[in-house]
Design an enzyme around this catalytic site. Structure first.
Site, short mmCIF file in Angstrom:
data_model
loop_
_atom_site.label_atom_id
_atom_site.label_comp_id
_atom_site.label_asym_id
_atom_site.label_seq_id
_atom_site.Cartn_x
_atom_site.Cartn_y
_atom_site.Cartn_z
N LYS A 41 30.21 43.32 46.26
CA LYS A 41 31.36 43.39 47.17
C LYS A 41 31.83 44.83 47.33
O LYS A 41 32.21 45.26 48.43
CB LYS A 41 32.50 42.50 46.64
CG LYS A 41 33.77 42.54 47.45
CD LYS A 41 33.61 41.93 48.83
CE LYS A 41 34.97 41.85 49.53
NZ LYS A 41 34.90 41.17 50.81
N LYS A 53 43.14 49.58 48.39
CA LYS A 53 42.92 48.87 47.12
C LYS A 53 41.43 48.72 46.85
O LYS A 53 40.95 49.01 45.77
CB LYS A 53 43.60 47.50 47.15
CG LYS A 53 43.25 46.61 45.94
CD LYS A 53 43.49 45.14 46.19
CE LYS A 53 42.76 44.52 47.32
NZ LYS A 53 41.41 44.02 47.06
#
Length: 170
Positions: A61, A129
């Site tokens: 990811k 983030k």
């Protein structure tokens, strides 16, 4: 002992992918546990793959996020460059999208970028983030992420609120 297992299984594909059962699911875990979970995962996946041991899904990811942010950032620059040089963006993309520059981002985002509409995608703070997670992992494993570092720094300036679109940083 209790027959419980764990598969880390982050997804890619956004809200549309989720709604349409077309997510990419990148998994980390033991093969036997993955095999048990796969029928459920396949119910909302376009592609579901076991990448490696536990944690490999999360690392994959991170690779995905680095790619998406980099491609979107460079595409926005390229569209702005074409416009600045008074090129017909539609014609430019029509040609270059048939060669090595082709990408999902190009096919799906260039029109809004050419119209100076950057309200697609996820929020700047979420992008920050995600890049912070990638950069933290890079510090741990010694990987060099110079482009992501620059993008993270510029995104800090663009982040007025969590609702600001990620493309505002572009």
């Amino acid at each position: 002992e209790k027959g419980v297992g764990f598969v880390d299984a982050p997804v890619s594909g956004g809200q549309a992918g989720a709604v349409n059962g077309q997510l990419g699911i990148m998994c980390g875990g033991e093969q036997a546990t993955f095999d048990k979970a796969k029928p459920v995962l396949d119910s909302y996946a376009k592609m579901c793959a076991l990448i490696g041991e536990p944690g490999a899904g999360q690392l994959t990811k991170m690779v995905n996020q680095i790619c998406i942010v980099g491609i979107a950032e460079c595409l926005a620059e390229a569209v702005a460059f074409a416009k600045r040089n008074k090129l017909d963006v539609e014609k430019v993309i029509g040609v270059i999208s048939k060669g090595a520059a082709q990408s999902w981002q190009m096919e799906n985002r260039y029109k809004t970028m050419a119209a100076d509409k950057f309200d697609f995608g996820f929020a700047v703070d979420w992008m920050r983030k995600d890049l912070a997670i990638c950069l933290s992992e890079a510090r741990k494993n010694g990987a060099s992420l110079p482009r992501s570092s620059v993008t993270q720094a510029s995104a800090c300036c663009a982040s007025a609120s969590a609702a600001a679109p990620s493309s505002a940083a572009l």
